[in-house]
Scaffold this active site. Structure first.
Site, PDB file in Angstrom:
ATOM      1  N   ILE A 173      22.365   3.854 -39.688  1.00 55.37           N
ATOM      2  CA  ILE A 173      23.366   4.770 -39.137  1.00 55.37           C
ATOM      3  C   ILE A 173      24.248   4.097 -38.081  1.00 55.37           C
ATOM      4  O   ILE A 173      25.081   4.748 -37.459  1.00 55.37           O
ATOM      5  CB  ILE A 173      22.733   6.056 -38.546  1.00 55.37           C
ATOM      6  CG1 ILE A 173      21.821   5.750 -37.370  1.00 55.37           C
ATOM      7  CG2 ILE A 173      22.021   6.843 -39.635  1.00 55.37           C
ATOM      8  CD1 ILE A 173      21.403   6.996 -36.583  1.00 55.37           C
ATOM      9  N   SER A 174      24.093   2.794 -37.903  1.00 56.36           N
ATOM     10  CA  SER A 174      24.907   2.056 -36.928  1.00 56.36           C
ATOM     11  C   SER A 174      26.250   1.666 -37.545  1.00 56.36           C
ATOM     12  O   SER A 174      26.282   0.990 -38.575  1.00 56.36           O
ATOM     13  CB  SER A 174      24.181   0.788 -36.487  1.00 56.36           C
ATOM     14  OG  SER A 174      25.081  -0.149 -35.919  1.00 56.36           O
ATOM     15  N   PRO A 175      27.367   2.042 -36.916  1.00 56.22           N
ATOM     16  CA  PRO A 175      28.661   1.659 -37.474  1.00 56.22           C
ATOM     17  C   PRO A 175      28.890   0.157 -37.448  1.00 56.22           C
ATOM     18  O   PRO A 175      29.554  -0.391 -38.323  1.00 56.22           O
ATOM     19  CB  PRO A 175      29.669   2.389 -36.579  1.00 56.22           C
ATOM     20  CG  PRO A 175      28.946   2.584 -35.281  1.00 56.22           C
ATOM     21  CD  PRO A 175      27.521   2.827 -35.670  1.00 56.22           C
ATOM     22  N   SER A 227      20.184  -0.612 -37.866  1.00 57.38           N
ATOM     23  CA  SER A 227      19.975   0.776 -38.273  1.00 57.38           C
ATOM     24  C   SER A 227      21.008   1.134 -39.320  1.00 57.38           C
ATOM     25  O   SER A 227      22.186   0.802 -39.167  1.00 57.38           O
ATOM     26  CB  SER A 227      20.124   1.721 -37.078  1.00 57.38           C
ATOM     27  OG  SER A 227      20.139   3.073 -37.526  1.00 57.38           O
TER      28      SER A 227
END
Length: 199
Positions: free
Chosen positions: A11-13, A9
């Site tokens: 938005i995944s760190p 994703s």
């Protein structure tokens, strides 16, 4: 030739902290990559996970420490509490899907730029101007942000179904053509060992 299906994703760190290592090791070992952005919150819900905001405070605090440590070890800047997170990951994911289908630029760089915007540059990757700038920086036509959105939406949904059916439960998640599964950027060394035939 080895192949890796890369479920992630934007938005995944931990997707951000992958950096360019996946692309570097694929090149070194003659492997190919298919990029499969998906709805990470949907994946959590389907596979027994819990979104970060709903986790016990002990787990939330550990996650922040782990992000700080992993970023330091990777030599990458990070804001562990970014201004625009969580944000709607669908527009950036659609752009990645369209870019992969287009093939004119560097998809790995695009993923890296989008995740860096979220986790290091305080930019909202749901916004068209941010996405278009990342496309241009990665060698794509900025207008890809607005093309094939229905097809990209279908692929985005299909990626989630495929991830669930193939055993993924978090991001980043790497599945090889031999069905070897690796979860998290901290398993990249293991993935490389697999590609090198060591495990």
């Amino acid at each position: 030739m080895a192949h890796v299906d890369y479920f992630f994703s934007p938005i995944s760190p931990f997707t951000y902290l992958t950096g360019t290592r996946l692309e570097d090791m694929a090149k070194a070992h003659g492997a190919t990559i298919t990029y499969k952005p998906l709805d990470i919150m949907g994946l959590f819900g389907r596979t027994g996970g819990v979104p970060p905001k709903d986790r016990h405070p002990n787990r939330q605090e550990y996650r922040l420490q782990e992000l700080r440590r992993r970023a330091a070890l990777a030599g990458m800047p990070i804001n562990i509490k970014p201004m625009f997170w969580p944000t709607n990951a669908a527009p950036a994911s659609y752009a990645i899907i369209a870019a992969q289908a287009d093939g004119s630029g560097d998809v790995g760089k695009l993923v890296n730029r989008l995740t860096a915007c979220c986790w290091a540059e305080e930019k909202d990757i749901s916004q068209d101007d941010v996405i278009r700038a990342c496309l241009t920086e990665s060698g794509f036509d900025a207008d890809l942000a607005d093309k094939g959105m229905m097809a990209s939406a279908d692929t985005f949904a299909a990626n989630l179904e495929e991830a669930v059916n193939r055993g993924a439960f978090g991001a980043p998640f790497y599945i090889t053509d031999a069905d070897e599964r690796f979860w998290g950027q901290d398993r990249l060394d293991d993935l490389e060992a697999h590609l090198a035939g060591k495990i």
